[in-house]
Design an enzyme around this catalytic site. Structure first.
Site, PDB file in Angstrom:
ATOM      1  N   GLY A  51       0.828  -1.205   0.000  1.00 38.29           N
ATOM      2  CA  GLY A  51       0.000   0.000   0.000  1.00 38.29           C
ATOM      3  C   GLY A  51       0.859   1.249   0.000  1.00 38.29           C
ATOM      4  CB  CYS A  52       0.159   4.699   1.121  1.00 43.56           C
ATOM      5  SG  CYS A  52       1.022   6.266   1.366  1.00 43.56           S
ATOM      6  CG  PHE A  53       5.898   4.878  -0.730  1.00 49.02           C
ATOM      7  CD1 PHE A  53       5.334   6.088  -0.408  1.00 49.02           C
ATOM      8  CD2 PHE A  53       6.520   4.753  -1.975  1.00 49.02           C
ATOM      9  CE1 PHE A  53       5.382   7.180  -1.269  1.00 49.02           C
ATOM     10  CE2 PHE A  53       6.582   5.835  -2.856  1.00 49.02           C
ATOM     11  CZ  PHE A  53       6.002   7.045  -2.504  1.00 49.02           C
TER      12      PHE A  53
END
Length: 223
Positions: A51-53
């Site tokens: 997902g979003c890093f």
């Protein structure tokens, strides 16, 4: 189509309700990796996507034995390894992190255990939390044969264990190249703890890490 504000707000609220932030009381503490050979080295590297890093980097930077974490892109070309390009979901890239760690302190299998217990839901395809698109897929990118064996065994282990209501969707992807993300993405959670996205989606993951794996949490985050 342009939505009227009340309707748009209602739809947004409904989406957020369906994608509630992870809570320590509702997560699954997965078992330790059954296949996880000891590595006799002081440094090793792992690449994962979840997902979003921002949140992936933020959680792993708090894991004892982790030396450094970099946010970046993996799966596509150098030409498209940019935030404004990867957002299209058509570049082949996944928002990823490159973890430098001490395998004498934390094993590769333990990193995968934390990834799927705390950071990412391995049953979701091309999405995590409120973020939708192939760039937000959950994936493991082994860098050698040993990591590949551990990753395959662990996905099979948690799949057969039926710890989740749905089948495992996370994949093992061949290594291509890791491209470090723009400077403003690095250490985002640490530098912007009051950011609305961090507060709602990523800070709860850090709380879960501390609850499920207190012995694995380092006092200060890795750079």
């Amino acid at each position: 189509m342009t939505l009227r504000r009340p309707l748009a707000a209602a739809l947004a609220a409904a989406l957020l309700a369906q994608c509630a932030p992870v809570q320590a009381e509702s997560v699954v503490k997965l078992p330790a990796a059954a296949v996880d050979p000891a590595i006799r080295a002081s440094r090793a590297t792992a690449i994962v996507a979840g997902g979003c890093f921002w949140g992936v980097e933020g959680v792993f930077s708090h894991v004892k034995g982790v030396i450094a974490v970099e946010a970046g892109y993996h799966g596509g070309s150098k030409a498209t390894a940019r935030y404004d390009k990867t957002g299209s979901g058509t570049t082949g890239h996944a928002e990823s992190v490159r973890i430098t760690y001490d395998p004498r302190v934390v094993s590769y299998g333990t990193l995968l255990r934390i990834l799927f217990s705390v950071v990412a839901d391995p049953t979701l395809k091309n999405r995590q939390g409120p973020d939708v698109g192939s760039q937000y897929r959950a994936a493991i990118v082994p860098l050698d044969a040993v990591q590949r064996r551990v990753a395959a065994a662990y996905l099979a282990q948690i799949g057969k264990g039926r710890y989740f209501a749905k089948p495992i969707a996370a994949k093992i992807e061949p290594y291509k190249a890791f491209y470090r993300a723009e400077a403003y993405h690095q250490d985002f959670m640490r530098r912007h703890p009051a950011n609305a996205y961090i507060v709602r989606w990523d800070a709860p993951k850090l709380a879960v890490l501390r609850k499920l794996f207190p012995q694995r949490v380092r006092a200060d985050p890795a750079p």
